[in-house]
Design a protein around this motif. Structure first.
Motif, mmCIF file in Angstrom:
data_model
loop_
_atom_site.group_PDB
_atom_site.id
_atom_site.type_symbol
_atom_site.label_atom_id
_atom_site.label_comp_id
_atom_site.label_asym_id
_atom_site.label_seq_id
_atom_site.Cartn_x
_atom_site.Cartn_y
_atom_site.Cartn_z
ATOM 1 N N ALA A 1 24.389 47.504 8.900
ATOM 2 C CA ALA A 1 25.915 47.430 9.816
ATOM 3 C C ALA A 1 26.766 46.623 8.718
ATOM 4 N N ALA A 2 26.481 45.893 7.982
ATOM 5 C CA ALA A 2 27.266 45.163 7.007
ATOM 6 C C ALA A 2 28.414 46.207 6.085
ATOM 7 N N GLU A 3 27.765 47.681 6.308
ATOM 8 C CA GLU A 3 28.691 48.564 5.514
ATOM 9 C C GLU A 3 28.773 49.519 6.481
ATOM 10 N N THR A 4 29.901 49.428 7.233
ATOM 11 C CA THR A 4 30.130 50.360 8.419
ATOM 12 C C THR A 4 31.499 50.649 8.266
ATOM 13 N N THR A 5 31.830 52.352 8.112
ATOM 14 C CA THR A 5 32.794 52.868 7.910
ATOM 15 C C THR A 5 33.297 53.377 9.036
ATOM 16 N N THR A 6 34.860 53.086 9.621
ATOM 17 C CA THR A 6 35.215 53.340 10.823
ATOM 18 C C THR A 6 36.156 54.480 10.733
ATOM 19 N N VAL A 7 36.637 55.184 12.004
ATOM 20 C CA VAL A 7 37.650 56.157 11.849
ATOM 21 C C VAL A 7 39.024 55.654 11.387
ATOM 22 N N ALA A 8 39.007 54.219 11.631
ATOM 23 C CA ALA A 8 40.327 53.971 11.005
ATOM 24 C C ALA A 8 40.132 53.759 9.394
ATOM 25 N N ASP A 9 39.192 53.334 9.096
ATOM 26 C CA ASP A 9 39.013 53.607 7.334
ATOM 27 C C ASP A 9 39.203 55.098 6.929
ATOM 28 N N ALA A 10 38.738 55.950 7.584
ATOM 29 C CA ALA A 10 39.209 57.315 7.316
ATOM 30 C C ALA A 10 40.487 57.755 7.321
ATOM 31 N N THR A 11 40.969 57.442 8.284
ATOM 32 C CA THR A 11 42.651 57.646 8.479
ATOM 33 C C THR A 11 43.286 56.967 7.390
ATOM 34 N N LEU B 1 44.704 62.858 -4.980
ATOM 35 C CA LEU B 1 43.286 63.002 -5.178
ATOM 36 C C LEU B 1 42.869 64.611 -5.048
ATOM 37 N N ALA B 2 41.994 64.790 -5.674
ATOM 38 C CA ALA B 2 41.542 66.310 -5.693
ATOM 39 C C ALA B 2 40.576 66.421 -4.283
ATOM 40 N N GLU B 3 39.755 65.669 -3.959
ATOM 41 C CA GLU B 3 38.709 65.790 -2.761
ATOM 42 C C GLU B 3 38.462 64.806 -2.020
ATOM 43 N N LEU B 4 38.500 64.790 -0.586
ATOM 44 C CA LEU B 4 37.896 64.016 0.464
ATOM 45 C C LEU B 4 36.766 64.698 0.823
ATOM 46 N N SER B 5 35.635 63.756 1.307
ATOM 47 C CA SER B 5 34.481 64.516 1.802
ATOM 48 C C SER B 5 33.748 63.333 2.710
ATOM 49 N N PHE B 6 32.790 63.630 3.355
ATOM 50 C CA PHE B 6 32.037 62.678 4.028
ATOM 51 C C PHE B 6 30.789 63.126 4.030
ATOM 52 N N TRP B 7 29.588 62.163 4.152
ATOM 53 C CA TRP B 7 28.239 62.737 4.329
ATOM 54 C C TRP B 7 27.830 62.053 5.684
ATOM 55 N N ALA B 8 27.527 63.237 6.659
ATOM 56 C CA ALA B 8 27.747 64.719 6.396
ATOM 57 C C ALA B 8 28.083 64.879 7.824
ATOM 58 N N LEU B 9 28.445 66.453 8.111
ATOM 59 C CA LEU B 9 29.350 66.876 8.847
ATOM 60 C C LEU B 9 28.395 66.750 10.481
ATOM 61 N N GLN B 10 26.955 66.793 10.214
ATOM 62 C CA GLN B 10 26.199 66.709 11.370
ATOM 63 C C GLN B 10 26.115 65.246 12.013
ATOM 64 N N ARG B 11 26.725 64.217 11.257
ATOM 65 C CA ARG B 11 26.815 62.693 11.588
ATOM 66 C C ARG B 11 28.090 62.342 12.154
ATOM 67 N N ASP B 12 29.195 63.576 12.421
ATOM 68 C CA ASP B 12 30.231 63.219 12.911
ATOM 69 C C ASP B 12 30.231 63.094 14.411
ATOM 70 N N ASN B 13 29.527 62.381 14.979
ATOM 71 C CA ASN B 13 29.344 62.191 16.380
ATOM 72 C C ASN B 13 28.945 60.786 16.873
ATOM 73 N N GLY B 14 29.033 60.062 18.077
ATOM 74 C CA GLY B 14 28.654 58.765 18.329
ATOM 75 C C GLY B 14 27.397 58.970 19.237
ATOM 76 N N GLY B 15 26.500 59.681 19.019
ATOM 77 C CA GLY B 15 25.484 59.771 19.686
ATOM 78 C C GLY B 15 24.403 58.723 19.546
ATOM 79 N N CYS B 16 24.391 57.787 18.595
ATOM 80 C CA CYS B 16 23.356 56.698 18.634
ATOM 81 C C CYS B 16 23.768 55.461 18.113
ATOM 82 N N PRO B 17 24.723 54.980 18.932
ATOM 83 C CA PRO B 17 25.287 53.308 18.658
ATOM 84 C C PRO B 17 24.283 52.476 18.138
ATOM 85 N N GLY B 18 24.485 51.788 16.892
ATOM 86 C CA GLY B 18 23.915 50.733 16.251
ATOM 87 C C GLY B 18 22.446 51.376 15.394
ATOM 88 N N THR B 19 22.422 52.628 15.083
ATOM 89 C CA THR B 19 21.544 53.227 14.350
ATOM 90 C C THR B 19 22.172 53.474 13.014
#
Length: 580
Positions: free
Chosen positions: A276-286, A297-315
């Motif tokens: 949790a000490a390293e948590t990236t928020t939607v505001a960070d992405a914006t 910059l050349a590229e923006l990305s994130f790991w990974a597309l399958q993580r882009d949902n809030g299905g497991c708060p706290g995990t």
């Protein structure tokens, strides 16, 4: 409510079938936009990449990962699975669908598991040409134009793998230039909040040494594991700023805009593997998307597309959810404007390379090299060519002096009879409307007179095809590969009881300062002089390295130049010796 057309398109995508290309379709073999949002897709899942691309709105995907099935293999598979070869039967229809919808994919080689198990293709395979063939296969099979190399963990300390990987990159770039393909390479590397650690920087330094063009350096701005307090958006910007400064040192000829357009940032939605000490928020992405657009910059990305949902708060560190409260595709929607706002219109650019990149020429002789250009993004443009840096007495000519990107020219270096022996860096520059690129041609001038036992050093490049006037211990010989330049080099073969030493005796001017230079590769490679002077140096490595020895002759001017390996430590290659 979704329209009937939208529902029909989604159904076709879900079945893995291509839909008709729209007017904005991204055709196969078309370069990516100069600024692109390309999140990673976990190819080892059961998800359909075309379906998730359509659902999320992410038109471009980095597909992870390609690797060998077993350590020591030279055959690449998706996910290291022999049931998923690099062929149209594996992801072929899904990739074609993404391309037909105006996007594309970037196959990614490596990843933590492959880098940790020795199945990353360049760590696994010891044949550079086979590694290059694996890269070329994904280009020709799927019609893609960029390859990502996710290099971390043990792959950052495998110096042989690093060298093979970069040699393979250079080989593929030469292949692309000669066959009309467009191929870019991105390195995805771990980072500190201030830029690359020394291990990641060493990967790029080796690329420069091997004349391997790196188009994008994509840093993973997560999993810092440093115990510090983090604001993940600001930390990503600071890391990228540090990287831009490091790239400026590696590529001094590039402008600030060109350097920023080599930088990529990959974030990790939500809670990363550290916790949790390293948590990236939607505001960070914006925040980062806006900053990256302003910097170009050349590229923006994130790991990974399958993580882009809030299905497991706290995990933390899940493959399937972010661990924070968010809407599905919130991170994708925050970063998607980067492709259009940051440069959806592809900018023109090109690459410049030399083959060979060096030559050894006797006084009064000449050498040629092919100057190759290739389109790396956008459309072909006119490139003006020039060469500079030659010493007095060396003339340089380019024919032709202007090409259309994708074309080639011939550089001819003619050496006058009185040019001092030594190595001279020649800078070849290509200039176009989009900017300029340079490549270095190393011209080593050797003296033309003398014979064995006196005068100047003879056959320093072993281009005669024989050892004479060198004398060597048993086993050492002239070979045609590997060479530093020209067609031949020396193979020094130590044994348990000998060093494989080769010698040449010279009579030089008495009481005079000289410099001996030579190129070597291999374990414990020594060069030096004995007799009327005594000096030596050595190196140990798998790539070519230039050694320099300064010495002053004695009263009779006679010295013996030597090169050797070490007892039982493996063969050494040597080439392009000169004394000046």
């Amino acid at each position: 409510m979704r329209s009937v057309r939208t529902l029909l398109t989604a159904a076709l995508l879900g079945a893995g079938l291509a839909v008709a290309a729209s007017p904005t379709a991204h055709a196969a073999n078309t370069p990516l936009p100069a600024h692109v949002f390309s999140p990673y897709f976990e190819a080892y899942s059961s998800d359909n990449p075309a379906t998730l691309s359509s659902s999320s709105g992410a038109k471009y995907l980095s597909m992870a990962f390609v690797q060998a099935a077993t350590k020591g293999s030279c055959t690449a598979y998706w996910n290291g699975s022999t049931s998923q070869p690099i062929s149209s039967s594996t992801f072929g229809s899904q990739i074609a669908t993404i391309q037909a919808n105006g996007g594309d994919v970037v196959p990614s080689f490596g990843g933590y598991t492959a880098d940790n198990t020795g199945t990353e293709i360049a760590d696994s395979c010891t044949n550079v040409s086979s590694i290059a063939a694996a890269y070329e296969s994904v280009v020709t099979t799927y019609g893609v134009t960029r390859i990502d190399l996710d290099t971390e963990d043990n792959s950052l300390t495998n110096s042989a793998g690093i060298d093979r990987r970069n040699k393979a990159i250079a080989q593929v770039e030469s292949w692309a230039a000669s066959t009309g393909h467009t191929v870019q390479f991105s390195y995805t590397l771990p980072t500190t909040t201030n830029g690359l650690a020394s291990s990641g920087l060493a990967v790029l330094q080796n690329a420069v040494q091997n004349n391997a063009r790196v188009d994008v350096v994509n840093i993973m701005t997560f999993d810092y594991y440093d115990g510090a307090t983090h604001h993940m958006g600001t930390d990503a910007e600071n890391a990228a700023t540090g990287l831009e400064g490091q790239l400026a040192s590696l590529y001094p000829a590039k402008s600030a805009a060109q350097l920023w357009n080599m930088v990529g940032i990959t974030m990790m939605p939500g809670i990363d593997d550290y916790g949790a000490a390293e948590t990236t928020t939607v505001a960070d992405a914006t925040q980062v998307e806006s900053w990256a657009t302003s910097k170009g910059l050349a590229e923006l990305s994130f790991w990974a597309l399958q993580r882009d949902n809030g299905g497991c708060p706290g995990t933390g560190g899940s493959d399937t959810c972010s661990g924070i409260s968010q809407g599905t595709w919130d991170f994708s929607h925050a970063m998607e404007p980067f492709t259009s706002g940051g440069g959806g219109t592809t900018q023109n650019d090109f690459s410049l390379s030399l083959s060979p990149a060096s030559a050894s020429v006797q006084q009064g002789g000449s050498a040629t090299a092919t100057v190759s250009t290739a389109v790396t993004s956008g459309s072909a443009q006119s490139v003006s060519l020039s060469a500079s840096g030659a010493p007095s007495g060396v003339s340089l000519a380019l024919s032709p002096t202007s090409v259309t990107a994708g074309g080639s020219s011939t550089l001819t270096a003619t050496v006058g009879a009185s040019v001092p022996a030594g190595s001279y860096p020649i800078k070849v520059t290509g200039s176009a409307a989009s900017g300029s690129h340079t490549a270095t041609y190393t011209l080593t001038v050797t003296t033309s007179g003398g014979g064995g036992g006196g005068g100047s050093l003879v056959n320093g490049g072993f281009e005669s095809g024989s050892l004479s006037p060198w004398t060597c211990q048993s086993g050492s010989a002239v070979v045609s590969s590997p060479v530093h330049s020209g067609s031949h080099a020396l193979l020094v073969v130590p044994s348990a009881s000998t060093t494989g030493e080769c010698d040449q005796t010279l009579t030089l001017s008495p009481n005079h300062a000289y410099t001996l230079t030579g190129w070597v590769q291999g374990p414990y490679a020594y060069i030096g002089v004995t007799g009327g002077a005594s000096a030596s140096t050595w190196s140990s490595g798998s790539s070519w390295n230039q050694l320099t020895v300064h010495f002053t002759t004695g009263s009779n001017g006679t010295v013996t130049v030597f090169v050797h390996g070490w007892y039982g430590q493996g063969d050494v290659n040597a080439d392009d010796f000169s004394v000046a």
